[in-house]
Design an enzyme around this catalytic site. Structure first.
Site, PDB file in Angstrom:
ATOM      1  CG  ASP A 276     -10.161  14.224 -17.053  1.00  0.00           C
ATOM      2  OD1 ASP A 276      -9.503  13.615 -17.915  1.00  0.00           O
ATOM      3  OD2 ASP A 276     -11.049  13.694 -16.367  1.00  0.00           O
TER       4      ASP A 276
ATOM      5  NE  ARG B  35      -3.031   0.279   3.256  1.00  0.00           N
ATOM      6  CZ  ARG B  35      -2.533   0.786   4.383  1.00  0.00           C
ATOM      7  NH1 ARG B  35      -2.142   2.036   4.417  1.00  0.00           N
ATOM      8  NH2 ARG B  35      -2.459   0.048   5.481  1.00  0.00           N
TER       9      ARG B  35
ATOM     10  CE1 TYR C  78     -17.695   9.347 -16.775  1.00  0.00           C
ATOM     11  CE2 TYR C  78     -16.439   9.642 -14.752  1.00  0.00           C
ATOM     12  CZ  TYR C  78     -17.286   8.882 -15.542  1.00  0.00           C
ATOM     13  OH  TYR C  78     -17.730   7.671 -15.096  1.00  0.00           O
TER      14      TYR C  78
ATOM     15  CE  LYS D  67     -13.093   5.603 -19.677  1.00  0.00           C
ATOM     16  NZ  LYS D  67     -12.969   6.182 -18.398  1.00  0.00           N
TER      17      LYS D  67
HETATM   18  C1  LIG Z   1     -12.764  12.212 -18.982  1.00  0.00           C
HETATM   19  C2  LIG Z   1     -12.889  11.197 -17.885  1.00  0.00           C
HETATM   20  N1  LIG Z   1     -12.313  11.441 -16.696  1.00  0.00           N
HETATM   21  C3  LIG Z   1     -12.400  10.561 -15.674  1.00  0.00           C
HETATM   22  C4  LIG Z   1     -13.112   9.384 -15.806  1.00  0.00           C
HETATM   23  C5  LIG Z   1     -13.207   8.435 -14.647  1.00  0.00           C
HETATM   24  O1  LIG Z   1     -12.318   7.376 -14.835  1.00  0.00           O
HETATM   25  P1  LIG Z   1     -12.543   5.883 -14.272  1.00  0.00           P
HETATM   26  O2  LIG Z   1     -13.758   5.336 -14.948  1.00  0.00           O
HETATM   27  O3  LIG Z   1     -11.268   5.208 -14.624  1.00  0.00           O
HETATM   28  O4  LIG Z   1     -12.749   6.002 -12.802  1.00  0.00           O
HETATM   29  C6  LIG Z   1     -13.723   9.097 -17.020  1.00  0.00           C
HETATM   30  C7  LIG Z   1     -14.495   7.840 -17.182  1.00  0.00           C
HETATM   31  O5  LIG Z   1     -15.218   7.658 -18.144  1.00  0.00           O
HETATM   32  C8  LIG Z   1     -13.621  10.020 -18.086  1.00  0.00           C
HETATM   33  O6  LIG Z   1     -14.221   9.814 -19.268  1.00  0.00           O
END
Ligand SMILES: Cc1ncc(COP(=O)(O)O)c(C=O)c1O
Length: 397
Positions: free
Chosen positions: A183, A65, A118, A208
């Site tokens: 992001d 951890r 998101y 992704k």
């Molecule tokens: C632009 C974006 N940021 C963050 C996330 C969250 O990521 P996770 O699904 O790996 O928790 C997503 C998920 O679809 C996303 O599209």
């Protein structure tokens, strides 16, 4: 080692110690605990790692951890691709977002966030679950939204799901001393490096494009070493770890990230141009299709990416018909993998977003994979043909 070409860096980054270990492929270290050379050095190792530092000379990794070599190699690779001192990996993109919020809002509880984001990030911020208060605004309102107790500014570029670009440097200027988190999931480090434009944090849902094969959930944040210490401390305390098997897959994915991104982007640009010629579609959302009036595709983002959203002329019923009319696209959430996916943001990824900020119900988001252009177009033709029945139905009503 300095590489002239980013493709070479993507292949070799984070593998610097392999030769010394006498191995060629990335090792997977599954040990949950590690032998301690003695009580004192063990305690000092624990102290260093639990407070967010790195392993000490002659010490132990103590407990997984606190530190894991497989995860650390992936982190080193991603940091190099982002042009950052460090990166910190988490169990998911949302765990990464949670850690960034916890690390920056201990004393300053207010966050400024530019929509669209998101849906999960929007939900986390709007819920106040982490004891924070959020002001949502557009990118020109950041300066006026900042308060003395603002700890973080959150933006996403391109934004999910409508793919608007946000001027990162412009937001950083408005934010002043407040750190800006970008992001960078949709652009990836291949197309954009937020830290080069003054951002403090570049966050990825590694699930992704970084992984690219739809088989691992993870998150990662690139930043300065000082900020990384804060994130590692939160990770050690809360336990939002990336599993070493996930780190291995993500690190392996980085080697092909630039070529996947270029190939997917080339097809997506052709698909977006084709979609723009169709009268079943009212609007195609794709970076650059608006002529890039602010020049952000020259100064900030080195390409248009592989995500395309479309607004169907005949509304929600047409969106429903389209998503069930396709055969090769998988109707599923997520994005960035080698297989093309499509989904309806208002019903799914952006379901928890407040009604006045939710995406249009006529909008469908496409993630273009590595299939051939002709097969993708044939499938989109099938989807659009299915929307014709909706129009006929409306005309005859
Ligand atoms: C632009 C974006 N940021 C963050 C996330 C969250 O990521 P996770 O699904 O790996 O928790 C997503 C998920 O679809 C996303 O599209």
């Amino acid at each position: 080692m300095h590489y002239v070409n980013g493709d070479s860096l993507a292949v070799h980054a984070g593998r610097e110690d392999l030769e010394g270990l006498g191995v060629h492929a990335l090792p997977i270290d599954l040990s949950t605990t590690n032998p301690l050379p003695g009580i004192e050095i063990g305690g000092d190792s624990y102290e260093a790692l639990a407070t967010g530092g790195r392993p000490i000379e002659g010490g132990s990794h103590v407990y997984a951890r606190l530190w894991n070599p497989t995860v650390a190699r992936f982190e080193s690779a991603l940091a190099q691709l982002e042009g950052a001192d460090a990166s910190v990996a988490f169990a998911s993109g949302m765990a990464a977002m949670t850690a960034a919020i916890l690390a920056t809002t201990r004393d300053a509880k207010h966050i400024v966030a530019v929509r669209p984001l998101y849906g999960g990030s929007d939900h986390l911020l709007d819920s106040g679950l982490l004891g924070t208060e959020v002001t949502f605004c557009n990118e020109t309102e950041v300066a006026s939204a900042i308060r003395p107790d603002t700890g973080l500014v959150v933006i996403e570029s391109p934004g999910n799901p409508s793919l608007e670009l946000v001027d990162i440097a412009g937001v950083v200027r408005q934010a002043g001393d407040v750190p800006v988190l970008v992001d960078n999931t949709f652009a990836t480090p291949v197309l954009q490096n937020p830290l080069a434009h003054g951002a403090a944090y570049a966050l990825h849902s590694a699930t992704k494009y970084l992984g690219g094969h739809g088989d691992v959930i993870g998150g990662v944040i690139a930043c300065s070493e000082e900020r990384a210490e804060g994130l590692r401390r939160v990770r050690a305390i809360t336990g939002a770890l990336l599993h070493p098997l996930g780190a291995y897959l993500l690190h392996r994915g980085l080697a092909t990230l630039p070529i996947r991104m270029r190939a997917q982007q080339a097809t997506a640009a052709r698909v977006a141009a084709w979609l723009a010629t169709r009268d079943e579609i009212e609007q195609v959302c794709y970076p650059g299709l608006d002529g890039d009036p602010r020049g952000l595709l020259r100064t900030q983002q080195r390409g248009t990416g592989a995500m395309v959203s479309i607004r169907l002329r005949d509304g929600y019923e047409a969106a429903k018909a389209f998503t069930s009319g396709v055969r090769m696209f998988t109707h599923a959430v997520s994005l960035g993998g080698v297989e093309s996916l499509l989904q309806h943001p208002a019903a799914l990824t952006h379901r928890p977003v407040a009604a006045d900020a939710k995406p249009d119900r006529a909008l469908v988001r496409l993630s273009i994979g590595l299939e051939g252009y002709d097969d993708l177009i044939a499938d989109l033709e099938r989807g659009l043909a299915a929307t014709k029945a909706v129009r006929l139905h409306e005309v005859t009503q």
